[in-house]
Design a protein around this motif. Structure first.
Motif, PDB file in Angstrom:
ATOM      1  N   LEU A  45       0.822  -1.207   0.000  1.00 21.99           N
ATOM      2  CA  LEU A  45       0.000   0.000   0.000  1.00 21.99           C
ATOM      3  C   LEU A  45       0.864   1.268   0.000  1.00 21.99           C
ATOM      4  O   LEU A  45       2.008   1.255   0.468  1.00 21.99           O
ATOM      5  N   PRO A  46       0.317   2.385  -0.488  1.00 18.11           N
ATOM      6  CA  PRO A  46       0.992   3.681  -0.296  1.00 18.11           C
ATOM      7  C   PRO A  46       1.166   3.960   1.196  1.00 18.11           C
ATOM      8  O   PRO A  46       0.332   3.538   2.015  1.00 18.11           O
ATOM      9  N   ARG A  47       2.220   4.657   1.549  1.00 20.66           N
ATOM     10  CA  ARG A  47       2.515   4.875   2.964  1.00 20.66           C
ATOM     11  C   ARG A  47       1.359   5.552   3.688  1.00 20.66           C
ATOM     12  O   ARG A  47       1.018   5.189   4.825  1.00 20.66           O
ATOM     13  N   GLU A  48       0.714   6.538   3.038  1.00 21.43           N
ATOM     14  CA  GLU A  48      -0.370   7.259   3.705  1.00 21.43           C
ATOM     15  C   GLU A  48      -1.564   6.342   3.973  1.00 21.43           C
ATOM     16  O   GLU A  48      -2.243   6.470   4.996  1.00 21.43           O
ATOM     17  N   THR A  79      -8.126  10.499  -0.079  1.00 23.24           N
ATOM     18  CA  THR A  79      -7.141   9.865  -0.962  1.00 23.24           C
ATOM     19  C   THR A  79      -6.518   8.654  -0.293  1.00 23.24           C
ATOM     20  O   THR A  79      -6.366   7.592  -0.898  1.00 23.24           O
ATOM     21  N   ALA A  80      -6.153   8.792   0.970  1.00 25.62           N
ATOM     22  CA  ALA A  80      -5.526   7.691   1.695  1.00 25.62           C
ATOM     23  C   ALA A  80      -6.496   6.529   1.873  1.00 25.62           C
ATOM     24  O   ALA A  80      -6.088   5.360   1.895  1.00 25.62           O
ATOM     25  N   ALA A  81      -7.797   6.827   2.000  1.00 29.83           N
ATOM     26  CA  ALA A  81      -8.786   5.770   2.244  1.00 29.83           C
ATOM     27  C   ALA A  81      -9.099   4.975   0.977  1.00 29.83           C
ATOM     28  O   ALA A  81      -9.579   3.830   1.073  1.00 29.83           O
ATOM     29  N   GLY A  82      -8.823   5.534  -0.204  1.00 33.05           N
ATOM     30  CA  GLY A  82      -9.189   4.876  -1.459  1.00 33.05           C
ATOM     31  C   GLY A  82      -8.714   3.433  -1.572  1.00 33.05           C
ATOM     32  O   GLY A  82      -9.529   2.513  -1.775  1.00 33.05           O
ATOM     33  N   PRO A  83      -7.411   3.156  -1.451  1.00 31.40           N
ATOM     34  CA  PRO A  83      -6.935   1.768  -1.554  1.00 31.40           C
ATOM     35  C   PRO A  83      -7.511   0.851  -0.477  1.00 31.40           C
ATOM     36  O   PRO A  83      -7.703  -0.338  -0.721  1.00 31.40           O
ATOM     37  N   LEU A  84      -7.802   1.391   0.698  1.00 27.42           N
ATOM     38  CA  LEU A  84      -8.375   0.569   1.781  1.00 27.42           C
ATOM     39  C   LEU A  84      -9.802   0.159   1.441  1.00 27.42           C
ATOM     40  O   LEU A  84     -10.227  -0.967   1.725  1.00 27.42           O
ATOM     41  N   LEU A  85     -10.554   1.066   0.796  1.00 27.91           N
ATOM     42  CA  LEU A  85     -11.904   0.737   0.359  1.00 27.91           C
ATOM     43  C   LEU A  85     -11.879  -0.303  -0.754  1.00 27.91           C
ATOM     44  O   LEU A  85     -12.708  -1.223  -0.780  1.00 27.91           O
ATOM     45  N   GLU A  86     -10.921  -0.185  -1.670  1.00 28.28           N
ATOM     46  CA  GLU A  86     -10.809  -1.152  -2.766  1.00 28.28           C
ATOM     47  C   GLU A  86     -10.507  -2.556  -2.248  1.00 28.28           C
ATOM     48  O   GLU A  86     -11.024  -3.558  -2.763  1.00 28.28           O
ATOM     49  N   LEU A  87      -9.686  -2.647  -1.219  1.00 32.62           N
ATOM     50  CA  LEU A  87      -9.339  -3.953  -0.638  1.00 32.62           C
ATOM     51  C   LEU A  87     -10.453  -4.513   0.239  1.00 32.62           C
ATOM     52  O   LEU A  87     -10.421  -5.690   0.608  1.00 32.62           O
TER      53      LEU A  87
END
Length: 550
Positions: A45-48, A79-87
């Motif tokens: 994941l991105p660091r943020e 922006t930081a929450a985006g990848p967490l929602l995708e997963l």
């Protein structure tokens, strides 16, 4: 100068990464496919995004309003929450009950969203919930509940997984991520122990699952769920891990004590019978006696007398056996009279009410040439802990699981001294040739503040230490230390309250203090008997308060 880990704004992320690296190194064969996938995906994941997830995991609860998440190092939360929602690790459409909704809304927001359903808007927030619960039994997303707020609610879906990782790292669920911060701040310092390949409490996936179940059953018991059902679940657990077996035994013992307190003697008897936790046999005898089963109680007590599990049980049997025999029509048996102890009777004016009776006696007896210290269990335990430090913190398999332990996990197990017999003997041998004084002084300096199950740093001053080393004979220290090793759980408590030194004569006296109406406890009596047996100077001080002048 060593850099402060907290100077890095991502210190909490670094700590979380340390846990994941630790688990990959030591628990690779135990991690489930889901947990392995989580660790791999997390590291990519991105660091943020990683930082935001860890921030939420380390906070209380699983629901977080985006407007309440402000972290300079993370920046834009959406922006930081985006990848967490995708997963799927974070969900913003999780169905919520009205009770859960009340936990995340302010009072004004509840009025805004439910104004038509609230009869008395000036009431308290909690006053509205029962009526609203009846009107709105459904579950739905935050935005469906409160479309007018135009707010995002992030709900964690992986808290259970993170709790399992925390369990594997710490070996328990009562320690949390704050341990890292407290260590970084220097609030707690832990002994650095070398970890061997067997340094883990949970050795298999079955162990992890069983430990989680035991935790759940403890919660169910404390929440007053149907006791027979909880007992059935606990008893059905198949455990081959001695550490988990002991935890189950302790839980069954606690449940049996609860049943005994509420006079559910049949359940208490059943639980004590299947429990091997120390003290269960003596409680079983006592409950049998309370139920009028004197013959069964006597038979069990007689067998126990042949091989008592501890000095505490032996002392209890000395009281129970004559009583049981008498109830069955046997001849009266005269109990042995307690040893006569030096007695001090004091009548003292009641000073500051907030001060205990021990402090009043300390102030009364203390002299410049004969100082008195209020030490209770702290002094002897501390001297033992400093001298025997290498044995206590020996990196044996099954003793240390993580870097945040104040002592070995098996400290209170029956085989704790035996597993370290040679190490303890090497430490106690120093009492024979005088080396112990220098060893204790050096450890006091080098280990200052390091967590220990025996050393009371807040009580042990350099002045007290030097007076103790000057005035306490090595022979007496050896007697005390050997008695501690016989039964650590029972014998590290009950020691006399005060100690008085005469540095010029290099002598001392221990003093147990009893205020008006107070009596000696069992473990105190055992210590007094022990000191008397080995000709150690000890006195019992009985205090009465002097009537104020009228």
């Amino acid at each position: 100068m060593t850099a402060n880990p907290l100077d890095d704004p991502f210190y909490y992320l670094n700590n979380f990464m340390q846990v994941l690296d630790w688990l990959e190194l030591r628990y690779a064969d135990v991690l489930s496919v889901e947990e392995q996938s989580f660790i791999g995906d997390f590291k990519r994941l991105p660091r943020e995004s990683k930082a935001l997830l860890v921030r939420m995991v380390m906070r209380k609860g699983i629901h977080f309003r985006a407007s309440k998440l402000h972290y300079d190092e993370i920046g834009d939360i959406d922006t930081a929450a985006g990848p967490l929602l995708e997963l799927g690790w974070v969900d913003e459409h999780m169905p919520l009950s009205i009770d859960t909704l009340f936990e995340v809304l302010l009072k004004a927001e509840i009025l805004q969203c439910f104004s038509a359903a609230i009869d008395q808007p000036k009431g308290k927030k909690t006053d509205w919930l029962p009526a609203l619960r009846e009107q709105f039994p459904q579950t739905q997303s935050f935005n469906d509940w409160c479309p007018s707020l135009e707010e995002r609610l992030f709900s964690l879906t992986i808290m259970g997984l993170c709790d399992r990782l925390r369990l594997m790292f710490f070996g328990n669920l009562y320690q949390d991520w704050s341990e890292f911060v407290l260590a970084d701040l220097g609030v707690y310092t832990y002994e650095k122990v070398e970890f061997c390949a067997d340094s883990r409490g949970l050795r298999s996936r079955d162990d992890v699952d069983a430990c989680l179940l035991l935790h759940d059953y403890q919660q169910q018991f404390e929440a007053a769920e149907a006791l027979d059902e909880v007992v059935e679940r606990i008893s059905a657990l198949v455990l081959d891990n001695p550490w988990l077996q002991r935890r189950r035994g302790k839980l069954l013992f606690q449940m049996a004590q609860h049943c005994e307190r509420i006079a559910d003697f049949s359940t208490a008897l059943n639980l004590y019978r299947q429990c091997s936790y120390p003290g269960a046999r003596a409680r079983l005898i006592r409950v049998l006696e309370r139920c009028g089963e004197f013959q069964l109680a006597l038979e069990l007590a007689t067998r126990a007398e042949q091989a008592p599990e501890s000095a505490a049980e032996q002392q209890q049997l000395l009281r129970m056996l004559p009583r049981l025999r008498r109830k069955l029509g046997g001849p009266p048996i005269k109990r042995a009279s307690p040893r006569s102890m030096q007695r001090l009777d004091l009548q003292l004016p009641r000073g500051e009410p907030a001060l205990s009776v021990e402090f009043h006696v300390q102030a009364h007896l203390s002299e410049e040439t004969a100082p008195v210290h209020y030490v209770e269990n702290s002094l002897i335990n501390s001297l033992f802990g400093l001298l025997c430090w290498p044995a206590i913190f020996a990196p044996l398999p099954g003793a240390f699981f993580n870097p945040f332990q104040r002592g070995p996990v098996d400290l209170l197990n029956e085989d704790f001294p035996g597993r370290r017999a040679a190490l303890f003997q090497a430490c106690l041998d120093e009492l024979d040739d005088g080396r112990y004084r220098q060893t204790i002084r050096e450890r006091y300096a080098s280990k200052w503040g390091v967590q220990s199950p025996f050393v009371f740093w807040s009580v042990l001053s350099e002045e007290l230490l030097e007076q103790a080393l000057d005035c306490l004979p090595a022979e007496h220290l050896k007697h005390w230390f050997n008695r501690l090793l016989l039964d650590i759980k029972a014998n590290r408590a009950g020691m006399p309250d005060l100690i008085q030194f005469w540095p010029q004569e290099k002598t001392y006296r221990m003093i147990e203090v009893k205020g008006p109406g107070d009596r000696l406890q069992d473990n105190q009596v055992r210590w007094l008997e022990f000191c008397h047996e080995h000709q150690m100077p000890i006195a019992v001080c009985y205090v009465q308060w002097a009537e104020p002048d009228t």
